[in-house]
Design an enzyme around this catalytic site. Structure first.
Site, PDB file in Angstrom:
ATOM      1  CG  HIS A 268      -1.585  -1.127   1.192  1.00  0.00           C
ATOM      2  ND1 HIS A 268      -2.845  -1.361   2.116  1.00  0.00           N
ATOM      3  CD2 HIS A 268      -2.709  -2.011   0.252  1.00  0.00           C
ATOM      4  CE1 HIS A 268      -4.359  -2.179   1.752  1.00  0.00           C
ATOM      5  NE2 HIS A 268      -3.344  -2.387  -0.058  1.00  0.00           N
TER       6      HIS A 268
ATOM      7  CG  HIS B 178       6.196   4.929   3.168  1.00  0.00           C
ATOM      8  ND1 HIS B 178       6.058   5.980   3.158  1.00  0.00           N
ATOM      9  CD2 HIS B 178       5.769   4.506   4.054  1.00  0.00           C
ATOM     10  CE1 HIS B 178       4.843   5.927   4.029  1.00  0.00           C
ATOM     11  NE2 HIS B 178       4.346   4.896   4.915  1.00  0.00           N
TER      12      HIS B 178
END
EC number: 3.1.4.-
Length: 297
Positions: free
Chosen positions: A111, A199
């Site tokens: 994710h 990230h």
């Protein structure tokens, strides 16, 4: 001409007695304990020592907006991360990875967040879904890849994360995140970070908990991590810390961990052979429900 006499009307005591007596209100019987909903409690022992960043509030829902990347088990990135996580746990045994265990057929999913945690009232859920759906129509699909490893710390400073930082696709992700800001402000929520580190987290560890009597406010030290989720965010940084009784904690990940991973594997991570992913949809998770829309701008 005589004035009409004024007659005083009186009521006999017998008329008073005819008034109905005032009935006392009867108390309703108490509900059976079996009908009462239990109040949610924060029990870190059920969640590997993790604690809520916000206390539970009845009628409040936690939401999160993100894009997801599916990592196939036979892919080069999956093979690389298996090696990286194995070495990382040797250097820092307290790390927990995000890979599902005991489910060999399950695909791994990474994710990339586009929002902080969002706290909604029940009536705000549909509005947020409509805003994310509208956003999906403004952006076309775009490629994303990873460039480096880093350590990131959450706002509450309860956990630290080993993460893959985005290289290609950073500009598009930031544009999507910025487009969400008016919606978040309208429901009195914080926008994403001013200098975001897009990230995907691959592992985490519990940080030392602050002593209850301590409450000093300070900026995150730039030497604390490779990068934080909120570099300029003020957090509680007490001089003393209380270790968890049941779960191991760390002050931070070992300094050599991120440095060693980048030295040995950053070139492989950023290689086109390892993986360039196409971001094709945007998702919002509200409570336990996930809603997705295809990018079609």
């Amino acid at each position: 001409m005589k004035r009409a006499s004024q007659t005083l009307v009186t009521y006999s005591s017998s008329e008073d007695e005819d008034q109905p007596p005032v009935k006392k209100k009867r108390k309703l019987p108490s509900l059976s304990p079996s009908l009462l909903l239990p109040v949610p409690t924060d029990n870190p022992t059920l969640h590997q020592g993790r604690v809520r960043s916000q206390p539970h509030v009845e009628g409040q829902w936690v939401a999160h907006i993100y894009v997801s990347l599916i990592v196939e088990r036979r892919s080069n990135l999956h093979k690389l991360l298996d090696v990286v996580l194995g070495e990382a746990k040797v250097i820092s045994p307290t790390l927990h990875d995000f890979w599902p265990t005991g489910e060999p057929s399950k695909k791994h999913e990474l994710h990339i967040s586009l929002s902080r945690p969002i706290y909604l009232r029940t009536h705000q859920r549909e509005g947020l879904k409509a805003a994310v759906k509208s956003l999906s129509r403004q952006f076309p699909p775009f490629p994303v890849s990873f460039a480096t490893f880093s350590e990131l710390v959450n706002d509450e400073r309860t956990r630290t994360f080993l993460a893959l930082e985005v290289g290609a696709g950073h500009h598009e992700l930031r544009a999507m995140s910025n487009a969400l800001t008016p919606t978040l402000h309208a429901i009195r929520q914080k926008e994403f970070y001013e200098d975001p580190h897009f990230h995907a987290s691959i592992a985490w560890a519990l940080l030392d908990r602050p002593a209850p009597s301590q409450s000093l406010i300070a900026d995150v030290s730039p030497t604390l991590t490779e990068g934080t989720l909120s570099p300029s965010h003020a957090v509680s940084v007490p001089p003393e810390r209380v270790p968890e009784a049941d779960f191991p904690t760390v002050t931070q990940l070992p300094e050599e961990l991120v440095r060693s991973l980048n030295h040995r594997y950053s070139s492989a991570l950023s290689s086109t052979k390892t993986g360039i992913f196409d971001v094709e949809e945007i998702a919002v998770k509200i409570g336990k429900e996930v809603y997705t829309w295809q990018l079609s701008g």
